[in-house]
Design an enzyme around this catalytic site. Structure first.
Site, PDB file in Angstrom:
ATOM      1  N   HIS A  15      55.981 -87.886 -78.744  1.00 39.61           N
ATOM      2  CA  HIS A  15      55.632 -86.443 -79.719  1.00 39.61           C
ATOM      3  C   HIS A  15      56.308 -85.292 -78.668  1.00 39.61           C
ATOM      4  CE1 HIS A  15      52.099 -88.486 -81.206  1.00 39.61           C
ATOM      5  NE2 HIS A  15      51.848 -87.559 -81.855  1.00 39.61           N
ATOM      6  N   TYR A  27      46.371 -92.083 -78.608  1.00 41.04           N
ATOM      7  CA  TYR A  27      45.931 -93.423 -77.918  1.00 41.04           C
ATOM      8  C   TYR A  27      46.226 -93.028 -76.212  1.00 41.04           C
ATOM      9  CZ  TYR A  27      47.442 -96.579 -81.672  1.00 41.04           C
ATOM     10  OH  TYR A  27      47.605 -97.332 -82.888  1.00 41.04           O
ATOM     11  N   CYS A  65      55.973 -95.532 -79.358  1.00 44.37           N
ATOM     12  CA  CYS A  65      54.991 -95.077 -78.601  1.00 44.37           C
ATOM     13  C   CYS A  65      54.938 -95.336 -77.162  1.00 44.37           C
ATOM     14  CB  CYS A  65      53.679 -95.490 -79.404  1.00 44.37           C
ATOM     15  SG  CYS A  65      52.165 -94.978 -78.452  1.00 44.37           S
ATOM     16  N   ASN A  66      55.005 -94.401 -76.419  1.00 42.44           N
ATOM     17  CA  ASN A  66      55.320 -94.776 -74.984  1.00 42.44           C
ATOM     18  C   ASN A  66      53.839 -95.316 -74.280  1.00 42.44           C
ATOM     19  OD1 ASN A  66      57.755 -93.437 -73.483  1.00 42.44           O
ATOM     20  ND2 ASN A  66      57.226 -92.356 -75.310  1.00 42.44           N
ATOM     21  N   ASP A 110      53.743 -95.703 -84.283  1.00 41.29           N
ATOM     22  CA  ASP A 110      53.267 -94.943 -83.267  1.00 41.29           C
ATOM     23  C   ASP A 110      51.764 -94.618 -83.460  1.00 41.29           C
ATOM     24  OD1 ASP A 110      53.096 -93.119 -81.102  1.00 41.29           O
ATOM     25  OD2 ASP A 110      53.664 -91.207 -82.314  1.00 41.29           O
ATOM     26  N   SER A 111      51.228 -93.876 -82.691  1.00 45.84           N
ATOM     27  CA  SER A 111      49.734 -93.545 -82.643  1.00 45.84           C
ATOM     28  C   SER A 111      49.529 -92.305 -83.975  1.00 45.84           C
ATOM     29  CB  SER A 111      49.186 -92.966 -81.526  1.00 45.84           C
ATOM     30  OG  SER A 111      49.760 -91.753 -81.060  1.00 45.84           O
ATOM     31  N   CYS A 135      56.744 -89.386 -73.947  1.00 46.73           N
ATOM     32  CA  CYS A 135      55.877 -89.412 -75.025  1.00 46.73           C
ATOM     33  C   CYS A 135      56.659 -88.939 -76.280  1.00 46.73           C
ATOM     34  CB  CYS A 135      54.741 -88.434 -74.853  1.00 46.73           C
ATOM     35  SG  CYS A 135      53.573 -88.426 -76.225  1.00 46.73           S
ATOM     36  N   GLU A 166      51.122 -82.340 -82.440  1.00 47.44           N
ATOM     37  CA  GLU A 166      50.729 -82.810 -84.013  1.00 47.44           C
ATOM     38  C   GLU A 166      50.309 -81.506 -84.665  1.00 47.44           C
ATOM     39  OE1 GLU A 166      49.284 -86.094 -85.484  1.00 47.44           O
ATOM     40  OE2 GLU A 166      50.974 -87.080 -84.058  1.00 47.44           O
TER      41      GLU A 166
HETATM   42  N1  DGL Z   1      53.521 -90.823 -78.923  1.00 42.98           N
HETATM   43  C1  DGL Z   1      52.520 -91.436 -78.107  1.00 42.98           C
HETATM   44  C2  DGL Z   1      53.297 -91.695 -76.872  1.00 42.98           C
HETATM   45  O1  DGL Z   1      54.699 -91.810 -77.091  1.00 42.98           O
HETATM   46  C3  DGL Z   1      50.951 -91.294 -77.764  1.00 42.98           C
HETATM   47  C4  DGL Z   1      50.636 -90.013 -77.959  1.00 42.98           C
HETATM   48  C5  DGL Z   1      49.025 -90.254 -77.935  1.00 42.98           C
HETATM   49  O2  DGL Z   1      48.515 -90.857 -79.010  1.00 42.98           O
HETATM   50  O3  DGL Z   1      48.234 -89.795 -77.095  1.00 42.98           O
HETATM   51  O4  DGL Z   1      52.929 -92.034 -75.819  1.00 42.98           O
END
Ligand code: DGL
Length: 275
Positions: free
Chosen positions: A191, A44, A75-76, A12-13, A189, A155
């Protein structure tokens, strides 16, 4: 017979993918995992598709060098823009993303055929969730809302702070204010699951929150079995972690996402830029 004992790579990011890793370790107790959080380059979700694709390719090169038998794009944003490129680049190593499993979970949850999707800017802009849901069921109403600030709040580990509630109200209040609001909200996402308390408080208890963690774990289990890659061993080794910035912070904040402490000694600092 121990099956295929090589680890599964997850990336993931940042730390959001740990919510997926958590589901994977529960669903697949005999597997070993290697997790990479590209924390130095997070987020990301605000970056262009080309940049995310380049970052995702570098991340998977590190995982391949670790000898993984499969890659889970936890990571989506990266799943939305890079899945095809990753599958081509990594072939024959199977690559599993989180969008399709999340779409499936939302279809299973909705009763009024109205689904809201919250995600990063990049995921919403690419429309991957809307396409994946529409491909599964054509008669569903879909509304999408980018919630990029949620990534930073997550985060920080700010699960239930006034700032998180205010952001949730700002993003989600209007989405659920109409006469026939969606009954299902996709946390698009990885997160966002750590912000579930604040999100549910704003949308109300009647709305089902779905994320892709468990359905992705099911998809991984299926792909392991289908490709003859499952491990039969019962000597599951501890997960190894890689981060592109501060292992100390990764271990400290990561436990909120993983739901258990992370020993900083198991987190290795890596640089993906030359890969
Ligand atoms: N956790 C990531 C997602 O599922 C990306 C969050 C990010 O880096 O902006 O999209």
């Amino acid at each position: 017979m121990k099956g295929d004992a090589r680890p599964i790579g997850v990336f993931d990011s940042g730390m959001g993918g740990l919510t997926v890793l958590r589901a994977l370790t529960v669903r697949l107790p005999h597997e070993r995992f290697v997790y990479l959080g590209d924390t130095a380059r997070l987020p990301y979700g605000t970056k262009s598709a080309d940049t995310v694709k380049a970052y995702a390719l570098q991340a998977t090169r590190l995982l391949l060098a670790e000898g993984v038998k499969m890659v889970v794009v936890a990571c989506n944003t990266a799943s939305a823009v890079a899945l095809k490129a990753l599958a081509e680049a990594l072939s024959p190593v199977p690559v599993i993303g989180v969008i399709e499993p999340g779409a499936r979970a939302s279809i299973a949850a909705t009763r009024n055929n109205s689904i809201a999707v919250i995600a990063t800017e990049g995921t919403v802009k690419g429309g991957a969730y809307a396409r994946a849901i529409a491909a599964l069921r054509g008669d569903v109403r879909i509304v999408q809302q980018p919630c990029q600030v949620f990534v930073a709040l997550a985060e920080e580990g700010w699960a239930d702070t006034p700032a998180t509630l205010a952001a949730a109200e700002y993003y989600l209040g209007p989405l659920f204010a109409g006469p026939s609001p969606p009954d299902t909200l996709v946390l698009g996402c990885t997160h966002f699951p750590v912000l579930t308390g604040a999100i549910q408080e704003i949308v109300g208890s009647a709305v089902a929150l779905v994320d892709s963690a468990e359905t992705t774990a099911d998809a991984v289990a299926e792909a392991l079995a289908g490709n003859g890659l499952a491990s039969q061993g019962d000597d599951s080794a501890p997960t190894r972690f890689f981060a592109t910035d501060s292992p100390e912070r990764f271990a400290r904040v990561g436990e909120i996402f993983l739901g258990r402490p992370i020993d900083v000694a198991t987190v290795e600092l890596v640089d993906l830029r030359s890969l």
